[in-house]
Write a protein that holds these residues in place. Sequence first.
Motif, PDB file in Angstrom:
ATOM      1  N   ASN A 513       0.830  -1.208   0.000  1.00  0.00           N
ATOM      2  CA  ASN A 513       0.000   0.000   0.000  1.00  0.00           C
ATOM      3  C   ASN A 513       0.862   1.253   0.000  1.00  0.00           C
ATOM      4  OD1 ASN A 513      -2.351  -1.485   0.011  1.00  0.00           O
ATOM      5  ND2 ASN A 513      -2.633  -1.383   2.225  1.00  0.00           N
ATOM      6  N   ALA A 514       1.916   1.249   0.814  1.00  0.00           N
ATOM      7  CA  ALA A 514       2.804   2.408   0.873  1.00  0.00           C
ATOM      8  C   ALA A 514       3.531   2.607  -0.457  1.00  0.00           C
ATOM      9  CB  ALA A 514       3.810   2.241   2.006  1.00  0.00           C
ATOM     10  N   TYR A 515       3.965   1.505  -1.067  1.00  0.00           N
ATOM     11  CA  TYR A 515       4.663   1.586  -2.355  1.00  0.00           C
ATOM     12  C   TYR A 515       3.724   2.090  -3.442  1.00  0.00           C
ATOM     13  CZ  TYR A 515       7.128   0.004  -6.561  1.00  0.00           C
ATOM     14  OH  TYR A 515       7.741  -0.046  -7.784  1.00  0.00           O
ATOM     15  N   VAL A 523       6.934   3.719   3.515  1.00  0.00           N
ATOM     16  CA  VAL A 523       7.825   2.667   3.039  1.00  0.00           C
ATOM     17  C   VAL A 523       9.029   2.549   3.973  1.00  0.00           C
ATOM     18  CG1 VAL A 523       9.394   1.967   1.191  1.00  0.00           C
ATOM     19  CG2 VAL A 523       7.101   2.796   0.628  1.00  0.00           C
ATOM     20  N   HIS A 524       9.549   3.697   4.405  1.00  0.00           N
ATOM     21  CA  HIS A 524      10.698   3.682   5.323  1.00  0.00           C
ATOM     22  C   HIS A 524      10.330   3.014   6.648  1.00  0.00           C
ATOM     23  CE1 HIS A 524      13.621   5.353   8.248  1.00  0.00           C
ATOM     24  NE2 HIS A 524      14.461   5.162   7.239  1.00  0.00           N
ATOM     25  N   ALA A 525       9.120   3.277   7.128  1.00  0.00           N
ATOM     26  CA  ALA A 525       8.660   2.633   8.363  1.00  0.00           C
ATOM     27  C   ALA A 525       8.597   1.115   8.197  1.00  0.00           C
ATOM     28  CB  ALA A 525       7.299   3.192   8.761  1.00  0.00           C
ATOM     29  N   CYS A 526       8.136   0.673   7.032  1.00  0.00           N
ATOM     30  CA  CYS A 526       8.099  -0.769   6.750  1.00  0.00           C
ATOM     31  C   CYS A 526       9.508  -1.339   6.679  1.00  0.00           C
ATOM     32  CB  CYS A 526       7.363  -1.036   5.434  1.00  0.00           C
ATOM     33  SG  CYS A 526       5.577  -0.744   5.508  1.00  0.00           S
ATOM     34  N   SER A 531      13.927  -4.873   9.260  1.00  0.00           N
ATOM     35  CA  SER A 531      15.198  -5.072   9.948  1.00  0.00           C
ATOM     36  C   SER A 531      15.000  -5.737  11.309  1.00  0.00           C
ATOM     37  CB  SER A 531      15.900  -3.719  10.124  1.00  0.00           C
ATOM     38  OG  SER A 531      17.134  -3.885  10.790  1.00  0.00           O
ATOM     39  N   SER A 532      14.031  -5.260  12.087  1.00  0.00           N
ATOM     40  CA  SER A 532      13.776  -5.860  13.400  1.00  0.00           C
ATOM     41  C   SER A 532      13.137  -7.239  13.258  1.00  0.00           C
ATOM     42  CB  SER A 532      12.881  -4.943  14.236  1.00  0.00           C
ATOM     43  OG  SER A 532      11.614  -4.770  13.629  1.00  0.00           O
ATOM     44  N   VAL A 578      13.860  -2.578  -1.058  1.00  0.00           N
ATOM     45  CA  VAL A 578      13.147  -1.388  -0.575  1.00  0.00           C
ATOM     46  C   VAL A 578      14.116  -0.217  -0.420  1.00  0.00           C
ATOM     47  CG1 VAL A 578      11.943  -0.430   1.428  1.00  0.00           C
ATOM     48  CG2 VAL A 578      11.258  -2.639   0.521  1.00  0.00           C
ATOM     49  N   GLN A 579      15.314  -0.502   0.094  1.00  0.00           N
ATOM     50  CA  GLN A 579      16.294   0.578   0.246  1.00  0.00           C
ATOM     51  C   GLN A 579      16.690   1.160  -1.104  1.00  0.00           C
ATOM     52  OE1 GLN A 579      17.249   1.907   3.263  1.00  0.00           O
ATOM     53  NE2 GLN A 579      18.028   3.486   1.857  1.00  0.00           N
TER      54      GLN A 579
END
Length: 627
Positions: A513-515, A523-526, A531-532, A578-579
């Motif tokens: 959805n963010a993309y 997207v950055h939050a995802c 990572s976690s 994503v990065q």
Amino acid sequence: MKLQVTGSISELLTGISHLSEELNFTIGSDGYPISVVKRPGPIEVKNANGQGEICFEKKIHFYRALGLWLQNFEKSKEFHIVEHPQFETSGVMIDASRNAVLTTDGIQMLLRKMAVMGLNLAMLYTEDTYEVPEYPYFGYMRGRYSEIEIKICDDYAEELGIEMIPCIQTLAHLKEALKWNYSNEFRDTESILLAGEPKTYEFLRTIIKSATKPYRSNRIHIGMDEAHELGLGKYLELNGYHNRFEIMNQHLKQVIHITEDLDLKPMIWSDMYFRLASKVGNYYDKDATIPEEIIKMIPNVQMVYWDYYHTEESHYEKMLTMHKLLVDEPIFAGGLWTWNGIAPNYGKAFRTTEAALKANKKFGIKEVFATMWGDNGAETPIQTVLPGMQLYAEYTYHQEVGPEHLAERFEFCTGYHLEDFLLLNHFDETPGVMKDNLYESNPSKFLLWQDILIGLYDKNIEGFPIAQHYEKLIQPLHDAKGKNHDMNLLFHFYEELARVLSVKAELGINLKNAYDQADKDAVHACSEKLSSLRKDVEKLRLAHKKLWFSTNKPFGWEVLDIRYGGLLTRIHSAEERVQEWLDDPTVRIEELEAERLFYNGIYTFGEEGTLGRNLYHRIVSNSVFSD
């Protein structure tokens, strides 16, 4: 508590020793007096005027009675309880053929629980996981049992009044055994033996000898189920098409000849006779009619009616009626639903068990047992079978079993809290899934393994608060670790699973959805969650590994290690992709651009009340996984 046990106890002393730690008692001349009487009739436990008494008929009845006496002594000092066994034989089948091969300690742990519950049958299902010296590749690198290992378990079972029976395959379900070149001359299809071939019966005689040698019992389960391609492989090339009823009967006669030579009493699964009689190949086809001439040709063998699926007593009554046309005394096998995915399906296990055992009592069936399969990698830990075993045990000694009675008996017999085990049911009985999960949805499995970028099941869970559902499970599972003494490994594993799913379940949906909206902040939050999540998955893998090695041999764990490794690598790949987009929004992530469709494959069942289900290789990718 210290007990002074006198009377008919000579054959019980070793078993009493095995259970003393389990039930927290010792034996001594200055202990509380209990007189033991062996006689025909029901179980009877008493305590009055400072004197206990236990009356029993079979050895297994004594161990259940001992538990009943101790349980009731804790509650009240005077009591008189009588239980009437409903079945002559009641027990379990342990699957050692789908990667998880219990250690001898693991088997003995189950045997002790069974003895206290009063279950007196333990079948060990070994397709190729037992030693056959003449065939070194048989069970090679599969954790196969040595003759000595099985004898150790059989001795232990006998001391507890439990009959251990080998359960093997002599027709189908032999894919792992037949993948080696030694079987070229007696292999029909990749998993079925070549009926009618002399070398087939040389092979079978050899493996039956090896399979039965360590056991006291002269009974053996020789399988014969689900041979769907019988006579349709090499057999067809050599002999042309033959009536499959006739092939089945002729093969069975040859195998029975071997068992008779070896003085064995065989039993088989009954399904192939019913499938061949059904126009649609359905085992549970109530309109199927087995021809009278075929019935007359069936050799003298016990038949096991297996059914894990139905919740109506009337269904079991109809099927039992049909079975009694074939044999006078069929055996019944139900299921504990340890093969739903990565968590047990207690809802379906309890509903089907209650209906089945009530029907079996009406029909006077003498022998019942519960299967605990480990399909598709044995992801569900063996410890989760205990509530289902207790249910079988209580229906073995009572006409009706209420929830309070079951919970109380479970806590005494195992030392654990039933309500904590039932938390595990919520891994697959999620929002969107019907009560008791009768369609066998397995969201905890497909949401764990599915790919973040591809999200084959994202559409199925869309709109349901799945992540929130798993988040609510974390704390109760954490609390359960402290309440169930030596089950902390089990509950820690499921706590970690709930933690992973609380993040991963909807992460793919949120990322897409963010993309789609080109929302860089979202997207950055995802990306940060990815990572976690990778760290949490590694914690889950380690928790699962520790739990596996606490009861199982190492063979088979490599499959789950590979699954976790694939998951970790794909999460890392998603982070990288994503990065790249965050660094340059002109970069396309084509998987996220693809439309999400409802996954409705052949194993998912599209009915309302399920989110779907599947096997690992159909969850992780729509590409060819292995060919």
